[in-house]
Design an enzyme around this catalytic site. Structure first.
Site, short mmCIF file in Angstrom:
data_model
loop_
_atom_site.label_atom_id
_atom_site.label_comp_id
_atom_site.label_asym_id
_atom_site.label_seq_id
_atom_site.Cartn_x
_atom_site.Cartn_y
_atom_site.Cartn_z
N LEU A 64 0.90 -1.09 -0.05
CA LEU A 64 0.41 -0.35 -0.33
C LEU A 64 0.95 1.34 0.36
O LEU A 64 2.22 1.02 1.21
CB LEU A 64 -0.62 -0.05 0.96
CG LEU A 64 -2.19 -0.64 1.61
CD1 LEU A 64 -1.87 -0.70 3.12
CD2 LEU A 64 -2.76 -0.42 0.05
N ASP A 65 0.58 2.55 -0.76
CA ASP A 65 1.35 3.50 -0.54
C ASP A 65 1.23 3.87 1.08
O ASP A 65 0.59 4.03 1.94
CB ASP A 65 0.02 4.57 -1.34
CG ASP A 65 -0.11 4.28 -2.88
OD1 ASP A 65 1.24 3.54 -3.34
OD2 ASP A 65 -0.74 5.21 -3.56
N ARG A 66 2.70 4.40 0.98
CA ARG A 66 2.80 5.34 2.49
C ARG A 66 1.67 5.96 3.13
O ARG A 66 1.39 5.78 4.51
CB ARG A 66 4.22 5.86 2.44
CG ARG A 66 5.04 6.29 3.79
CD ARG A 66 5.66 6.80 4.31
NE ARG A 66 6.63 6.47 5.40
CZ ARG A 66 8.03 6.53 5.82
NH1 ARG A 66 9.02 6.83 4.86
NH2 ARG A 66 8.21 6.77 6.91
#
Length: 229
Positions: A64-66
């Site tokens: 997942l994106d940060r």
């Protein structure tokens, strides 16, 4: 707040899998920042829990994106990793996300089809209506699940898994996600998060072969809490 071995939000764990509710700000795998990634945090947790003399095995299945929160699946065996990798690659999983936007989409629900072209230098994907060189087809469906005074909660179901797909496609229809400066929202969230949450994931268990569904509670903030009430 970042995840540590002592405060991990564990959704599910057995001999083959461990499923975490990722906090925004956690990176799933190491990057150029040098920050301790969630994968290493989970390894430390497993090493301590099971008194392992060496390093615990952990396979990263997806990311997942940060600034995004929500469900991340890790494998505890190489066999589970290879089977899960295949399932994700073949789109044999069902993923749904929650996204909070300020600008209400024109339609209550819609299926969006774009062609995303990634710009690695900017770490950004641009959505095009028609295919352009080096673009990849991106498909999602959304519906408005709830409207608050100033914001709208969208439930998003992915058909493809592209770089920054939800962020880019919602921005392309004029509804960037709250806090997402990169994709056109007017201001950032104080903690650097964006209001995008991996809410639900259904997979086939890599060993037991049964369908299993995970759900993750969104972060504890005023807007998410209002979406739940």
């Amino acid at each position: 707040m970042r995840s540590t071995p002592n405060n991990l939000q564990i959704i599910f764990e057995d001999n083959h899998l461990i499923v975490i509710n990722k906090r925004s700000g956690d990176i799933v795998q190491g990057d150029k920042t040098g920050d301790l990634p969630l994968s290493e945090v989970v390894k430390l947790y497993l090493k301590d829990k099971y008194n392992k003399p060496g390093e615990a095995y952990l396979g990263v299945v997806h990311r997942l994106d940060r600034p995004t929160s929500g469900i991340v699946v890790f494998s505890k065996t190489s066999k589970a990793l290879s089977r899960l990798n295949k399932a994700f690659a073949n789109r044999e999983t069902q993923k749904s996300y929650w996204a909070v936007v300020k600008s209400k989409p024109r339609q209550e629900s819609a299926r969006l089809v774009h062609f995303l072209k990634r710009n690695p230098k900017q770490n950004k994907s641009y959505a095009h209506i028609k295919a352009v060189p080096e673009s990849k087809e991106a498909i999602l469906s959304y519906q408005i699940a709830k409207s608050l005074d100033n914001y709208h909660l969208l439930e998003v179901v992915l058909e493809t898994g592209r770089h920054h797909q939800i962020r880019s496609q919602l921005s392309a229809i004029g509804s960037p996600i709250k806090g997402d400066l990169k994709y056109g929202f007017d201001r950032s969230n104080k903690d650097g998060s964006i209001h995008l949450h991996a809410r639900k994931l259904t997979i086939t268990h890599p060993v037991q072969k049964e369908k299993i569904t995970f759900e993750a509670a969104p972060p504890d903030d005023v807007i998410w809490n209002n979406c739940l009430s």
